[in-house]
Design a protein around this motif. Structure first.
Motif, PDB file in Angstrom:
ATOM      1  N   SER A  77       0.833  -1.208   0.000  1.00 18.08           N
ATOM      2  CA  SER A  77       0.000   0.000   0.000  1.00 18.08           C
ATOM      3  C   SER A  77       0.865   1.254   0.000  1.00 18.08           C
ATOM      4  O   SER A  77       0.619   2.190  -0.763  1.00 18.08           O
ATOM      5  N   VAL A  79       3.941   1.486  -1.022  1.00 19.59           N
ATOM      6  CA  VAL A  79       4.650   1.594  -2.295  1.00 19.59           C
ATOM      7  C   VAL A  79       3.751   2.223  -3.348  1.00 19.59           C
ATOM      8  O   VAL A  79       4.187   3.076  -4.129  1.00 19.59           O
ATOM      9  N   THR A  80       2.467   1.828  -3.344  1.00 14.55           N
ATOM     10  CA  THR A  80       1.535   2.428  -4.299  1.00 14.55           C
ATOM     11  C   THR A  80       1.412   3.925  -4.063  1.00 14.55           C
ATOM     12  O   THR A  80       1.365   4.714  -5.022  1.00 14.55           O
ATOM     13  N   GLU A  83       4.429   5.553  -5.468  1.00 14.94           N
ATOM     14  CA  GLU A  83       4.346   5.514  -6.922  1.00 14.94           C
ATOM     15  C   GLU A  83       3.489   6.663  -7.443  1.00 14.94           C
ATOM     16  O   GLU A  83       3.885   7.384  -8.360  1.00 14.94           O
ATOM     17  N   PRO A 102       7.774   0.125  -8.250  1.00 18.06           N
ATOM     18  CA  PRO A 102       6.928  -0.962  -7.727  1.00 18.06           C
ATOM     19  C   PRO A 102       7.730  -2.092  -7.087  1.00 18.06           C
ATOM     20  O   PRO A 102       7.235  -2.774  -6.202  1.00 18.06           O
TER      21      PRO A 102
END
Lengths: 194, 191
Positions: A77, A79-80, A83, A102
């Motif tokens: 979560s 990492v998203t 991103e 990712p």
């Protein structure tokens, strides 16, 4: 535990890259310039700090058997989030780092700290551990990036100090392995004397 | 011809380990002996092929139609993690000898970024259909195996060499990998 020791261990003594040898894929891949290394280091640090904090807060709620999958979901979560933030505010860096953003999910250093530290320690200790380890990781990536950029392009942080061509191979993949190898060897030598 | 180009470029030109820096952890971690590196490569070949098929299908038929591609990181890692568990359970039941050969390497594969990396690379290529994706995954895994085997062979010899004190262990392994990568750069321009 002594919090200063907890914070500072990530730099030299337990440096994620030079000593623990965790998270080598992004380390080698994105350090073709100092600024890319710094960007990747900071992105990983953000994920590391946030996931450490959340995991230490909810460590008593997670059943032991599904602990690793839950950690992975929490990490993924964050990492998203990184991103999306990076794509929005630093598109050039996002392009340069490519699929390695990712891939922070499978960076062993993040899961390693979650499993090895945050799932056992208090909130404050985990926060400080995440900060220290993250800064150590960012420091290692920036150093590696700076050395490679200096040798391969004759510049540091984009500031050119050698006119004309430099040794291009250090920016390409063989240079990454060789520079990291020699940096670790140097550090081993240096650690013996202190 | 198209498939041949995909195969050659994935194995040699942009080798997954030496040119794309994916799967460095097992590359350095379990390459001490030729036998263990063969086991690891087999496990990677197996999981990478299945993972690429499943993630491609999920991406094309779930994430794209519903416009939720921002969930690809979370969904891919969950798919890969559960797939590895499933493969482990099925192998244990169906083929005990194969399980014995690959078993200890399977848990390590979840955090092998080569698997996730190839899955991400495959869905990022718009001209890839499922068959091309599978060919790409198999060829990438073979490239991983080739790099692993070469490296393990060199390291077995390296154990007998008189390496300077500070360079022993990881540093000399990294420099060796660098020289191997240099050799693989010779394939550039082949395709």
């Amino acid at each position: 535990m002594n919090q200063w020791k907890n914070f500072s261990k990530g730099f030299i003594k337990d440096n994620p890259v030079f000593v623990l040898l965790l998270g080598l894929c992004p380390t080698l891949a994105v350090t073709s310039s100092a600024i890319n290394g710094l960007g990747m280091g900071l992105a990983t640090m953000f994920v590391l700090v946030c996931s450490n904090m959340v995991i230490s807060l909810i460590k008593n709620l997670i059943p032991d058997k599904v602990r690793i999958p839950s950690f992975i979901v929490i990490i993924a979560s964050f990492v998203t989030i990184v991103e999306l933030i990076m794509e929005g505010f630093a598109p050039a860096l996002f392009e340069a780092l490519g699929i390695f953003i990712p891939l922070i999910v499978v960076n062993c250093i993040v899961l390693g700290r979650a499993e090895g530290f945050a799932s056992k320690q208090s909130f404050i200790s985990s926060l400080i551990d995440g900060l220290g380890m993250g800064l150590g990781f960012a420091f290692a990536l920036t150093l590696l990036g700076a050395v490679r950029e200096a040798l391969g392009n004759g510049s540091i942080f984009g500031y050119k100090f050698i006119e004309g061509d430099a040794i291009l191979v250090f920016i390409l993949s063989p240079g990454a392995f060789i520079v990291l190898g020699y940096l670790i060897a140097l550090l081993n030598r240096f650690k013996k004397t202190i | 011809m198209e498939y041949l180009i995909i195969i050659i470029s994935a194995i040699f030109v942009s080798n997954i380990v030496l040119a794309q820096y994916l799967g460095i952890c097992p590359f350095l971690g379990v390459s001490g002996k030729v036998s263990t590196s063969v086991g690891m490569s087999g496990a990677v070949l197996f999981v990478m092929t299945i993972a690429t098929i499943v993630t491609w299908l999920v991406y094309q038929y779930v994430l794209l139609p519903f416009g939720i591609t921002f969930l690809q990181t979370i969904s891919f890692i969950l798919i890969i993690a559960s797939l590895v568990q499933m493969v482990e359970i099925i192998l244990k039941k169906v083929s005990p000898p194969l399980y014995q050969a690959l078993g200890i390497y399977l848990p390590l594969i979840t955090t092998n970024c080569a698997i996730m990396g190839v899955a991400l690379l495959t869905v990022a290529k718009p001209d890839f259909d499922l068959l091309k994706g599978v060919v790409f995954a198999v060829a990438s895994a073979l490239g991983f195996g080739l790099a692993m085997l070469l490296f393990a062979g060199i390291r077995e010899h390296l154990d007998l060499m008189d390496v300077p004190k500070g360079m022993r262990g990881v540093p000399i392994a990294l420099v060796t990998a660098g020289i191997l990568a240099l050799a693989f750069m010779g394939f550039t321009g082949l395709v």
